[in-house]
Design an enzyme around this catalytic site. Structure first.
Site, PDB file in Angstrom:
ATOM      1  N   VAL A   1      41.304  41.985  29.407  1.00 17.42           N
ATOM      2  CA  VAL A   1      42.688  42.254  29.476  1.00 17.42           C
ATOM      3  C   VAL A   1      43.407  41.492  28.342  1.00 17.42           C
ATOM      4  CG1 VAL A   1      44.776  41.659  30.953  1.00 17.42           C
ATOM      5  CG2 VAL A   1      42.448  42.296  31.955  1.00 17.42           C
TER       6      VAL A   1
ATOM      7  N   GLY B   1      39.755  38.422  26.211  1.00 14.71           N
ATOM      8  CA  GLY B   1      38.804  39.220  26.967  1.00 14.71           C
ATOM      9  C   GLY B   1      39.199  40.857  27.134  1.00 14.71           C
TER      10      GLY B   1
ATOM     11  N   GLY C   1      43.060  33.476  26.234  1.00 11.69           N
ATOM     12  CA  GLY C   1      41.872  34.337  26.406  1.00 11.69           C
ATOM     13  C   GLY C   1      42.074  35.597  26.010  1.00 11.69           C
TER      14      GLY C   1
ATOM     15  N   TYR D   1      42.914  41.073  25.410  1.00  8.52           N
ATOM     16  CA  TYR D   1      42.655  41.733  23.907  1.00  8.52           C
ATOM     17  C   TYR D   1      43.864  42.882  24.121  1.00  8.52           C
ATOM     18  CZ  TYR D   1      40.770  45.043  20.716  1.00  8.52           C
ATOM     19  OH  TYR D   1      40.656  45.846  19.588  1.00  8.52           O
TER      20      TYR D   1
ATOM     21  N   LYS E   1      37.805  41.088  50.254  1.00 14.26           N
ATOM     22  CA  LYS E   1      36.874  40.658  49.034  1.00 14.26           C
ATOM     23  C   LYS E   1      35.829  40.357  49.780  1.00 14.26           C
ATOM     24  CE  LYS E   1      37.924  39.372  44.910  1.00 14.26           C
ATOM     25  NZ  LYS E   1      39.141  39.948  43.900  1.00 14.26           N
TER      26      LYS E   1
HETATM   27  P1  NAD Z   1      37.005  38.436  30.631  1.00 11.27           P
HETATM   28  O1  NAD Z   1      36.035  37.369  31.197  1.00 11.27           O
HETATM   29  O2  NAD Z   1      36.909  39.831  29.933  1.00 11.27           O
HETATM   30  O3  NAD Z   1      38.085  37.576  29.613  1.00 11.27           O
HETATM   31  C1  NAD Z   1      38.368  36.280  29.738  1.00 11.27           C
HETATM   32  C2  NAD Z   1      38.163  35.535  28.440  1.00 11.27           C
HETATM   33  O4  NAD Z   1      39.015  34.350  28.527  1.00 11.27           O
HETATM   34  C3  NAD Z   1      37.037  35.735  27.746  1.00 11.27           C
HETATM   35  O5  NAD Z   1      37.287  36.014  26.421  1.00 11.27           O
HETATM   36  C4  NAD Z   1      36.682  33.990  27.734  1.00 11.27           C
HETATM   37  O6  NAD Z   1      35.802  33.806  26.595  1.00 11.27           O
HETATM   38  C5  NAD Z   1      37.916  33.541  27.812  1.00 11.27           C
HETATM   39  N1  NAD Z   1      37.903  32.033  28.290  1.00 11.27           N
HETATM   40  C6  NAD Z   1      37.023  31.779  29.213  1.00 11.27           C
HETATM   41  N2  NAD Z   1      37.558  30.155  29.218  1.00 11.27           N
HETATM   42  C7  NAD Z   1      38.548  30.106  28.393  1.00 11.27           C
HETATM   43  C8  NAD Z   1      39.424  29.045  28.307  1.00 11.27           C
HETATM   44  N3  NAD Z   1      39.473  27.775  28.756  1.00 11.27           N
HETATM   45  N4  NAD Z   1      40.378  28.915  27.424  1.00 11.27           N
HETATM   46  C9  NAD Z   1      40.687  30.246  26.547  1.00 11.27           C
HETATM   47  N5  NAD Z   1      39.819  31.307  26.673  1.00 11.27           N
HETATM   48  C10 NAD Z   1      38.814  31.036  27.867  1.00 11.27           C
HETATM   49  O7  NAD Z   1      38.188  38.529  32.014  1.00 11.27           O
HETATM   50  P2  NAD Z   1      39.258  39.632  32.211  1.00 11.27           P
HETATM   51  O8  NAD Z   1      38.688  40.830  32.768  1.00 11.27           O
HETATM   52  O9  NAD Z   1      39.746  39.527  30.992  1.00 11.27           O
HETATM   53  O10 NAD Z   1      40.174  38.917  33.078  1.00 11.27           O
HETATM   54  C11 NAD Z   1      41.053  37.846  32.636  1.00 11.27           C
HETATM   55  C12 NAD Z   1      41.974  37.338  33.875  1.00 11.27           C
HETATM   56  O11 NAD Z   1      42.668  38.354  34.525  1.00 11.27           O
HETATM   57  C13 NAD Z   1      41.033  36.589  34.679  1.00 11.27           C
HETATM   58  O12 NAD Z   1      41.593  35.340  35.502  1.00 11.27           O
HETATM   59  C14 NAD Z   1      40.991  37.639  35.654  1.00 11.27           C
HETATM   60  O13 NAD Z   1      40.585  37.319  37.079  1.00 11.27           O
HETATM   61  C15 NAD Z   1      42.439  38.362  35.884  1.00 11.27           C
HETATM   62  N6  NAD Z   1      42.550  39.744  36.047  1.00 11.27           N
HETATM   63  C16 NAD Z   1      41.490  40.470  35.657  1.00 11.27           C
HETATM   64  C17 NAD Z   1      41.605  41.998  35.982  1.00 11.27           C
HETATM   65  C18 NAD Z   1      40.911  43.027  35.329  1.00 11.27           C
HETATM   66  O14 NAD Z   1      41.329  44.231  35.810  1.00 11.27           O
HETATM   67  N7  NAD Z   1      39.989  42.820  34.564  1.00 11.27           N
HETATM   68  C19 NAD Z   1      42.770  42.275  37.107  1.00 11.27           C
HETATM   69  C20 NAD Z   1      43.435  41.492  37.761  1.00 11.27           C
HETATM   70  C21 NAD Z   1      43.278  39.957  37.260  1.00 11.27           C
END
Ligand code: NAD
Length: 366
Positions: free
Chosen positions: A189, A187, A185, A191, A80
């Site tokens: 993922v 976001g 959440g 959604y 990382k």
């Molecule tokens: P993202 O930033 O697109 O979505 C996160 C969502 O959570 C946002 O809509 C944000 O407004 C919301 N949020 C933030 N704080 C919050 C709270 N206290 N309560 C409720 N909602 C809250 O991120 P993502 O890419 O969707 O990733 C989501 C999680 O999955 C993260 O922990 C990330 O590390 C993990 N993850 C993502 C991926 C990927 O491919 N994107 C891969 C592995 C792990």
């Protein structure tokens, strides 16, 4: 600041500190273990308050990638990088190019991908100075749709498959019709996970700190919006944390009414002992680094063979790995997170010789 005696050091193979005064770049690259292949992991940009905070984060995340890739059966090690700075204020093309030059100096030991604070576009800028970046090429995704390299659709699909495996194991049902799921959440993922669940007939409850994210799920999936203080304690079958880490703590575990926790957020357990606390309450916890591996699987294939069917089958294997973990957990009466860690260690500590060739092939690709 200690490095070798740092509590998170865990025998890292390599840690590099980079500084470029011209662009203001200060970055750390941590490579935990390369026994399965080169270390692929996100490049995070965050305004860390101290150097120590940045070091702690990069070591913890890098180790996590070794475990995640081993459990996903990828010919990859764990690494990382972190850039110290506010992505909204300090991110410039010059700074990203400097980061690309540093990554290039590592000669393929570490391969950077997007992470929080960096985008596909940012990785493309780094890619002007190094070929060791991943997740940036447009291709046909695992779902047959055009992809710009964003791993979120594959992460969401893997999480959906993992959630199905957990429901089958704990609740003894293969269909999701009428299953009650709370998603925290909505976001990238969350959604997409909500869409998969809706299409499979599940009933959804949602919470996001941004109202518009929730509104989308309400309009498109008929989800019920709820408050942040109730999303984890609703009387549902499954809770899916898809926002932030450390949400499974003494208080939330005591209040959980769901019997399955299956979501994509990284580092959901506040402390390792919460793994056991969940088991003692009869709740099936789906280890986050197993269920959310769809994205890294997608990035790996993008760099090697680009075959959509292969990627899909590989992402779906997350369900089989989880079933193996759940079965061992039941058999040994030990928590799922601990079993997942052991299974990963078995896979990166005993490497067949042929892996070296795979690793070489992967490092040269891209
Ligand atoms: P993202 O930033 O697109 O979505 C996160 C969502 O959570 C946002 O809509 C944000 O407004 C919301 N949020 C933030 N704080 C919050 C709270 N206290 N309560 C409720 N909602 C809250 O991120 P993502 O890419 O969707 O990733 C989501 C999680 O999955 C993260 O922990 C990330 O590390 C993990 N993850 C993502 C991926 C990927 O491919 N994107 C891969 C592995 C792990």
């Amino acid at each position: 600041m200690n490095v070798f005696s740092h509590p998170e050091f865990d025998n890292h193979e390599h840690v590099s500190f980079f500084c470029d005064p011209k662009t203001g770049l200060k970055a750390i690259v941590a490579v935990h273990n390369t026994s399965r292949g080169p270390a692929l992991g996100g490049c995070r940009m965050f305004p860390y308050a101290t150097d120590e905070e940045a070091l702690r984060d990069v070591l913890r995340l890098s180790r996590g990638m070794t475990y995640k890739s081993a459990l996903a059966n990828l010919d990859l090690g764990g690494g990382k990088s972190v850039i110290i700075g506010d992505p909204r204020k300090h991110k410039t093309d010059d700074l990203l190019e400097a980061m690309g030059r540093f990554v290039e100096q590592l000669n393929g030991l570490y391969i950077a991908a997007e992470d929080s604070g960096t985008s596909v576009e940012d990785l493309k800028v780094m890619g002007r100075c190094t070929k060791h970046v991943a997740g940036i090429s447009s291709h046909i995704g695992f779902d047959g749709k055009p992809s710009n390299g964003d791993p979120s659709p594959a992460t969401a699909y893997g999480t959906f498959v993992g959630l199905q495996a957990a429901v089958k194991h704990k609740l003894g049902r293969s269909d999701l019709e009428g299953l009650k799921v709370a998603v925290q959440g909505i976001g990238h993922v969350g959604y997409r996970l909500a869409r998969h669940l809706h299409e499979a007939g599940a009933k959804l409850w949602v919470y996001d700190i941004h109202q518009e994210q929730m509104d989308r799920a309400v309009e498109e999936f008929g989800a019920t919006p709820v408050g942040g203080d109730e999303i984890l304690s609703l009387p549902v079958d499954v809770v899916a944390p898809c926002a932030l880490g450390a949400v499974l703590n003494d208080q939330s575990i005591a209040n959980l009414k769901a019997t399955v926790v299956a979501g994509a957020a990284n580092n959901q357990l506040e402390h390792p002992h919460h793994d056991e606390a969940l088991m003692k309450r009869g709740i099936l916890y789906t280890p986050d680094f197993v269920i959310n591996a769809g994205g890294i699987i997608d990035v790996f294939h993008e760099r090697t063979d680009h075959d959509a069917d292969k990627v899909r089958a590989h992402v779906e294997s997350i369900g089989d790995t989880l079933e193996e973990i759940f079965t061992r957990s039941d058999r040994d009466g030990r928590p799922t997170g601990a079993i997942a860690n052991e299974l990963a260690e078995e896979r990166f500590e005993h490497i067949p010789a042929s892996k070296e060739q795979h690793a070489h092939r992967f490092a040269k690709a891209g």
